[in-house]
Design a protein around this motif. Structure first.
Motif, PDB file in Angstrom:
ATOM      1  N   ILE A   2      -3.912  -7.632   7.636  1.00 33.80           N
ATOM      2  CA  ILE A   2      -4.997  -7.136   6.787  1.00 33.80           C
ATOM      3  C   ILE A   2      -4.912  -7.844   5.434  1.00 33.80           C
ATOM      4  N   VAL A   7      -8.518  -4.079   1.924  1.00 34.48           N
ATOM      5  CA  VAL A   7      -7.860  -2.790   1.697  1.00 34.48           C
ATOM      6  C   VAL A   7      -8.834  -1.771   1.101  1.00 34.48           C
ATOM      7  N   VAL A 112      -7.423   5.378   1.696  1.00 32.03           N
ATOM      8  CA  VAL A 112      -6.068   4.837   1.833  1.00 32.03           C
ATOM      9  C   VAL A 112      -5.148   5.174   0.655  1.00 32.03           C
ATOM     10  N   ASN A 328      -7.864  -0.939   7.983  1.00 24.88           N
ATOM     11  CA  ASN A 328      -6.711  -0.220   7.422  1.00 24.88           C
ATOM     12  C   ASN A 328      -6.907   1.292   7.363  1.00 24.88           C
ATOM     13  N   GLU A 330      -6.099   4.588   8.849  1.00 23.48           N
ATOM     14  CA  GLU A 330      -5.102   5.131   9.777  1.00 23.48           C
ATOM     15  C   GLU A 330      -5.776   5.921  10.902  1.00 23.48           C
TER      16      GLU A 330
END
Ligand SMILES: Cc1ncc(COP(=O)(O)O)c(C=O)c1O
Length: 362
Positions: A2, A7, A112, A328, A330
């Motif tokens: 990534i 991000v 995130v 990214n 989860e």
């Protein structure tokens, strides 16, 4: 791998460099910012502030009294309930320092920064996996059944924009109060559905901390203003854990001006609702799934024959449209991309580009 520009949304300078496209030619659907831009009162407040040199030659008010008063008025609580900082992350960090939180339940996928901030504070995380096939539904009884001393959740959620009804959240917070569990509730996008907000309920729940943002709804992410609402006791504990002068006088004046503009608020809600429902139906007509978002963004579920990374790259290289790569997030199954709701013309451009890129996959 990534890349750092995947991000978070909004990494336009970095993406422009990577793809060799001038930043001014990229259309950003990856950050969920009000496409109308800030209320005109914000620009007027900034300009007027620049005419008064003392605004930059003096330190900001250490209490941020005026800003807290504007926020308190906007959300309908007392200024003693309000804590301000230059973004959500410092507020969450302060809460994790101030409160006795060692184990936290974390519904995922989620923003995130939650995991990052919890890990930095050495809080043990128990992920609670939300399932796309159930529209990322919060099962509040299940969430209360663990051994945690806090639950960190969002309403509406990011990345799907799905909202949880107020009654279900009240049930969660009441159950958490009985168990001495803190509820850390991120309402960064709740201005789109104020009826489901728990900000006004902080007086009834001593274990509730609500986080809110001024950046997205008012289109001013560059100014960095966020706030938390909690009991006066928790609010002053959070203040003790924050450095002084986090918000400049310029940002503070601009945010106060924004919060006073009631017509901007109702217009934004109306426009976003109309644009989101139209974009959603046009995207679904292309055989791309979406979820019932209440916010100003949609999560796309691409058909299984489409490689999401190649799709995301082609949208940039061939159409100069930046979607939020969801690599990214989860526990989010492969094949998802997120798009902000922009204005009618830009949304139409997005739909056309998506349909053309989709046609290139076998
Ligand atoms: C769910 C959620 N919470 C909080 C934030 C951070 O907001 P702020 O700009 O107020 O720090 C974001 C930013 O994308 C977000 O998506």
């Amino acid at each position: 791998m990534i890349e750092s520009f995947q991000v978070h949304g909004g990494q336009i300078r970095h993406l422009a460099e990577h793809f060799g496209i001038p930043a001014s030619q990229l259309l950003d659907f990856s950050a969920n910012i009000n496409p109308e831009g800030p209320p005109s009162a914000v620009l007027a407040a900034l300009r007027a502030s620049l005419d008064d040199l003392s605004i930059i030659t003096s330190y900001p008010d250490i209490q941020e009294a005026e800003l807290k008063q504007s926020i308190a008025h906007y959300v309908g609580v007392s200024h003693q309930n309000i804590v301000v900082a230059n973004g959500f992350a410092p507020l969450l960090k302060a809460a994790l320092h101030a409160l006795p939180i060692r184990r936290c339940l974390l519904p995922v996928p989620a923003f995130v920064e939650y995991r990052k901030t919890l890990e930095c504070a050495q809080v043990h995380i128990t992920p609670y996996i939300l399932r796309p096939e159930c529209d990322f539904h919060y099962n509040t009884d299940e969430m209360l059944s663990g051994e945690q001393d806090a639950i960190l959740l969002a309403n509406p959620q990011n990345p799907a924009g799905v909202a949880c009804k107020r009654e279900a959240l009240v049930h969660l917070v009441a159950g958490a109060t009985e168990r001495n569990v803190y509820i850390l509730l991120d309402e960064a996008f709740v201005d789109y559905l104020p009826e489901d907000s728990l900000t006004r309920d902080i007086g009834s729940f001593p274990n509730l901390v609500v986080f809110r943002s001024v950046t997205k709804f008012y289109g001013i992410p560059g100014l960095r203003v966020a706030y938390a609402a909690a009991s006066p006791h928790i609010a002053s504990a959070l203040n003790e854990c924050l450095p002084p002068w986090l918000i400049t006088t310029l940002a503070s004046r601009a945010a106060s001006a924004a919060l006073e503009d009631e017509s901007y608020v109702s217009r934004t809600r109306l426009l976003n609702y109309r644009r989101r429902t139209q974009l959603q139906s046009e995207i679904e007509a292309l055989n791309i799934g979406t979820y019932p978002s209440a916010a100003n963004f949609l999560l796309f579920r691409l058909p299984s024959f489409v490689d999401p990374v190649a799709f995301w790259e082609r949208m940039i290289s061939e159409h100069h449209i930046v979607l939020r790569s969801c690599l990214n997030y989860e526990s989010l199954p492969k094949g998802h991309l997120r798009a902000a709701v922009r204005n009618d013309q830009e949304n139409a451009f997005l739909v056309k580009a998506v349909s053309q890129v989709l046609a290139k996959f076998p």
